[in-house]
Design an enzyme around this catalytic site. Structure first.
Site, PDB file in Angstrom:
ATOM      1  N   GLU A 102       0.979  -1.402   0.174  1.00  0.00           N
ATOM      2  CA  GLU A 102       0.287   0.165   0.184  1.00  0.00           C
ATOM      3  C   GLU A 102       1.025   1.413   0.099  1.00  0.00           C
ATOM      4  O   GLU A 102       1.799   1.278   0.394  1.00  0.00           O
ATOM      5  CB  GLU A 102      -0.622  -0.222   1.474  1.00  0.00           C
ATOM      6  CG  GLU A 102      -1.485   1.333   1.579  1.00  0.00           C
ATOM      7  CD  GLU A 102      -2.553   1.193   3.040  1.00  0.00           C
ATOM      8  OE1 GLU A 102      -2.617   0.374   3.269  1.00  0.00           O
ATOM      9  OE2 GLU A 102      -2.773   2.221   3.725  1.00  0.00           O
ATOM     10  N   GLU A 106      -2.083  12.077   2.821  1.00  0.00           N
ATOM     11  CA  GLU A 106      -2.935  11.195   3.997  1.00  0.00           C
ATOM     12  C   GLU A 106      -2.576  11.651   5.458  1.00  0.00           C
ATOM     13  O   GLU A 106      -1.749  12.578   5.660  1.00  0.00           O
ATOM     14  CB  GLU A 106      -2.950   9.479   4.368  1.00  0.00           C
ATOM     15  CG  GLU A 106      -3.982   8.953   5.449  1.00  0.00           C
ATOM     16  CD  GLU A 106      -3.516   7.288   5.478  1.00  0.00           C
ATOM     17  OE1 GLU A 106      -2.749   7.188   5.341  1.00  0.00           O
ATOM     18  OE2 GLU A 106      -4.571   6.980   5.758  1.00  0.00           O
TER      19      GLU A 106
HETATM   20  C1  LIG Z   1      -9.699   4.459   2.774  1.00  0.00           C
HETATM   21  O1  LIG Z   1      -9.940   2.935   2.481  1.00  0.00           O
HETATM   22  C2  LIG Z   1      -9.491   2.198   3.451  1.00  0.00           C
HETATM   23  C3  LIG Z   1      -9.548   1.020   2.849  1.00  0.00           C
HETATM   24  O2  LIG Z   1     -10.365   0.512   3.888  1.00  0.00           O
HETATM   25  C4  LIG Z   1      -9.209   2.281   5.044  1.00  0.00           C
HETATM   26  O3  LIG Z   1      -7.795   1.875   5.011  1.00  0.00           O
HETATM   27  C5  LIG Z   1      -8.993   3.677   5.070  1.00  0.00           C
HETATM   28  O4  LIG Z   1      -8.514   4.740   5.937  1.00  0.00           O
HETATM   29  C6  LIG Z   1      -9.837   4.797   4.148  1.00  0.00           C
HETATM   30  N1  LIG Z   1      -9.462   6.520   3.941  1.00  0.00           N
HETATM   31  C7  LIG Z   1     -10.184   6.852   4.088  1.00  0.00           C
HETATM   32  C8  LIG Z   1      -9.701   8.562   4.305  1.00  0.00           C
HETATM   33  O5  LIG Z   1     -11.226   6.394   3.665  1.00  0.00           O
END
Ligand SMILES: *[C@@H]1O[C@H](CO)[C@@H](O)[C@H](O)[C@H]1NC(C)=O
Ligand SMILES: *[C@@H]1O[C@H](CO)[C@@H](O)[C@H](O)[C@H]1NC(C)=O
Ligand SMILES: *[C@@H]1O[C@H](CO)[C@@H](O)[C@H](O)[C@H]1NC(C)=O
Length: 342
Positions: A159, A164
């Site tokens: 990943e 983020e």
């Molecule tokens: C987006 O989805 C991923 C996997 O489902 C998760 O790990 C992540 O925390 C999510 N992040 C957001 C910003 O939604």
């Protein structure tokens, strides 16, 4: 940091069909030392546009994931039709794609708010990816991400989180998560512009902070990113590893703007994940989809909600008020994928 992302394993990723490059031609892992050239983008490589995800083509080439958020976010990810009907995924007249969080519905504390999560229909094993964003979601309760992942075998397929963060954070985190074992090492690590928070990319359900880098400067994330008109996150993924560059709007290189990107001219990368014996990126990262999502609260934003003292009360109560999410949107100029021209 994706606590319990392992649950993701159990969920279907609707489209993993797509490009699949043979690994037979991989170069052997290389050893980097302090004396080697500090940028590992190869000179003399011409990159050709292979996927132009802009405007309607962005929405058409991504699936709308509408399962529960595996990281326990207080979101309800909606399908394409709902997103369109309710204005959560919009192509503006100027071609910019807006991905919004519902900012009109009053909820009860603890009820999920509608949001979108896009996943590319195509999967990738290499390439030069250029994400150009005018704005990203920010504010208390938000947890936005622009990332790539092998959703079928996390963490073994890898990943890469390119953008983020949570809440009112000002620093982006660029993070890799891998199966066993991957520890970043070598001269490139010292040369990169960002700050390496931890070199251990190996992740598991119980230990999933990965190897985050924070960019230099103060415009890499959130409000400060947005007030500068956003910027470009570019990453080059090839047999030498993965490098990520961040350029705020005022410093986007002309070769990116003109559509003839030449990473060897960009100088030091912000974050690097070089292919070495201690982390064979060519094994750890494969078959990635591109994902853009905005979660709320959940395992990271919820737990960190009161950190810094600026987001008060509970995240659950905060989410109930729609006016808190007026600025929780992505404004995406384009995501372009280039491949080396043979
Ligand atoms: C987006 O989805 C991923 C996997 O489902 C998760 O790990 C992540 O925390 C999510 N992040 C957001 C910003 O939604
Ligand atoms: C990419 O797609 C956008 C939206 O359709 C279009 O305006 C633009 O010209 C395309 N760029 C290239 C280089 O094909
Ligand atoms: C960000 O950094 C620039 C240049 O270093 C500085 O002028 C500006 O005041 C900073 N902005 C914030 C919000 O800290």
């Amino acid at each position: 940091m994706h606590a319990l992302t392992a649950l993701f394993l159990a969920l279907p990723i609707s489209a993993l069909a797509g490009s699949h490059e043979p690994w037979a031609h991989r170069r052997r892992a290389q050893h980097w030392t302090r004396n080697e050239p500090v940028t590992f983008a190869r000179r003399g490589v011409t990159y050709k546009l292979s996927d132009n995800f802009s405007g309607q083509a962005l929405l058409d080439n991504f699936n709308f994931y509408n399962q529960a958020d595996p990281t326990h976010g207080l979101v309800q990810y909606v399908d394409a039709q709902t997103a369109k009907n309710e204005g959560l995924a919009v192509v503006q007249d100027d071609g910019v794609v807006k991905l919004n969080v519902d900012s009109t519905t009053q909820l009860q504390a603890g009820q999920p708010r509608k949001s979108v999560r896009l996943e590319s229909k195509k999967t990738y094993n290499s390439g030069l990816f250029i994400g150009d964003f005018f704005a990203m979601p920010t504010g208390c309760g938000t947890w936005p991400a622009y990332w790539t992942v092998n959703g079928n075998e996390w963490p073994n397929g890898g990943e890469l989180d390119i953008i983020e963060g949570v809440n009112l954070n000002t620093d982006n985190q660029i993070t890799a998560h891998t199966g066993p074992t991957c520890t970043l090492s070598g001269g490139h690590i010292n040369a990169a512009l960002g700050h390496l928070v931890s070199p251990t990319c190996t992740s598991s359900a119980d230990s999933n902070s990965g190897c985050p880098w924070t960019p230099q400067g103060n415009a890499s994330y959130g409000h400060n990113f947005n007030v500068q008109g956003g910027g470009v996150y570019a990453h080059l993924w090839d047999s030498t590893g993965i490098s990520v560059w961040f350029f705020s709007r005022g410093s986007v290189p002309g070769d990116i703007t003109s559509g003839n990107p030449d990473p060897s001219s960009w100088g030091q990368a912000t974050a690097v994940f070089p292919n070495t014996d201690s982390c064979q990126t060519t094994k750890h990262f494969h078959d990635h989809t591109i994902v853009i999502n905005t979660s709320l609260c959940g395992d990271w934003a919820g737990n960190a909600f009161n950190d810094g003292g600026k987001c008060t009360g509970t995240c659950d109560a905060w989410v109930a008020d729609p006016s808190h999410f007026k600025y929780a949107h992505w404004a995406i100029a384009s995501i372009k994928v280039y491949q080396p021209q043979n």
